[in-house]
Design an enzyme around this catalytic site. Structure first.
Site, short mmCIF file in Angstrom:
data_model
loop_
_atom_site.label_atom_id
_atom_site.label_comp_id
_atom_site.label_asym_id
_atom_site.label_seq_id
_atom_site.Cartn_x
_atom_site.Cartn_y
_atom_site.Cartn_z
CG HIS A 298 -2.84 -7.61 -1.10
ND1 HIS A 298 -2.52 -7.31 0.20
CD2 HIS A 298 -3.36 -6.46 -1.62
CE1 HIS A 298 -2.85 -6.06 0.47
NE2 HIS A 298 -3.36 -5.52 -0.62
NE ARG B 51 -2.17 1.83 3.90
CZ ARG B 51 -1.93 0.55 4.15
NH1 ARG B 51 -1.47 -0.23 3.20
NH2 ARG B 51 -2.12 0.04 5.36
#
Length: 301
Positions: free
Chosen positions: A102, A106
């Site tokens: 994963h 951001r």
């Protein structure tokens, strides 16, 4: 900054999906463009039923508008607008010998009603979730993470490694989701770091992702495995699902901001098992993994 970072994640999405298609040798990413009614949208790319990757998504989005009431309460603000963009990926390989991975990078801005930026920050990280523990793979993944951090601040790796261990913790199971990596959030302007410095750091971590993960995939993807090992993989995938739906802030943010459900839940694996009160055999390779998940290790010094 928001335009610069969105251009970066567009390019990074292309780079990552091209390389993973090359590794798989069969499946291709299917692209889905979508719009958010309240503002913004994204570019979802999903791969399924490949030679190597059973399911995976590498998604980018940029959304904006009025900050939902639930998030206003969370941040302790009123009548705020926001912009958020990022790249989020989850890859579930077919073989239980290859770990799930994963990653997320951001950027977030918050505005007053006059459109002035009142807050901004970066966040992200990358982490590894194996089903069978190959210690050299964990050490490789962490060594790449450490190298990406060290040119910016020698404290980044130990701090963000520790945060990763704390964040990806399934409290209701009293175990980690995987062997960790990096996790950082609310990376804001400070006396030592300008926003440009944070941009440089986050993009360096993003650029390190393929170096951290692909060598592990290519080393393990052709190893033989049994149906029992596949069952174990699906049981452990259940713990992955539990974390994402119960604890993960990104999933909860997407659901609270009327995010696109298909993109938010692309992280869920296609085949999962929940066996009642399952415990691995004493002394087995499966138990060896659980012992590490219950007591996170220092993989590199």
């Amino acid at each position: 900054m928001k335009d610069k970072f969105y251009a970066y994640i567009e390019q990074l999405q292309d780079t990552i999906t091209s390389k993973l298609e090359e590794v798989d040798g069969k499946a291709k990413f299917q692209q889905d463009l979508w719009k958010r009614p309240e503002g913004g949208g994204g570019r979802t790319r999903v791969i399924e039923n490949g030679n190597v990757f059973e399911k995976g998504g590498v998604n980018i989005s940029a959304v904006h508008g009025e900050l939902p009431k639930s998030m206003q309460q969370y941040f302790g603000v009123q009548d705020a607008d926001f912009f958020a963009c990022g790249l989020s990926l989850v890859i579930h390989p077919k073989s239980p010998m290859v770990p799930t991975v994963h990653a997320n990078w951001r950027y977030f801005e918050m505005y007053d009603k006059q459109g002035n930026i009142v807050d901004q920050w970066f966040g992200g990280g990358q982490d590894l979730t194996p089903y069978y523990l190959f210690e050299e793979d964990a050490k490789h993944f962490h060594s790449v993470c450490k190298k990406a951090c060290e040119t910016h601040d020698p404290e980044f790796y130990p701090n963000y490694k520790k945060r990763c261990d704390e964040y990806f913790w399934n409290a209701h199971r009293n175990e980690a989701r995987g062997v960790g990596g990096l996790f950082f959030d609310y990376c804001k302007k400070s006396d030592t770091m300008q926003m440009e410095d944070w941009y440089s750091f986050v993009t360096e971590v993003g650029n390190s992702f393929l170096d951290a993960y692909v060598p592990i995939v290519t080393k393990r993807m052709n190893l033989p495995y049994t149906q029992e090992q596949r069952d174990w993989q699906e049981i452990r995938r259940g713990r992955y699902v539990e974390f994402n739906l119960v604890h993960d802030k990104g999933t909860l943010f997407g659901l609270r901001t009327n995010g696109r459900i298909e993109s938010i839940l692309m992280s869920l694996p296609p085949h999962v098992q929940w066996q009642y009160d399952h415990h691995p055999e004493q002394g087995s390779e499966e138990e060896k993994l659980i012992e590490v998940l219950q007591s996170p290790r220092e993989w590199v010094r």
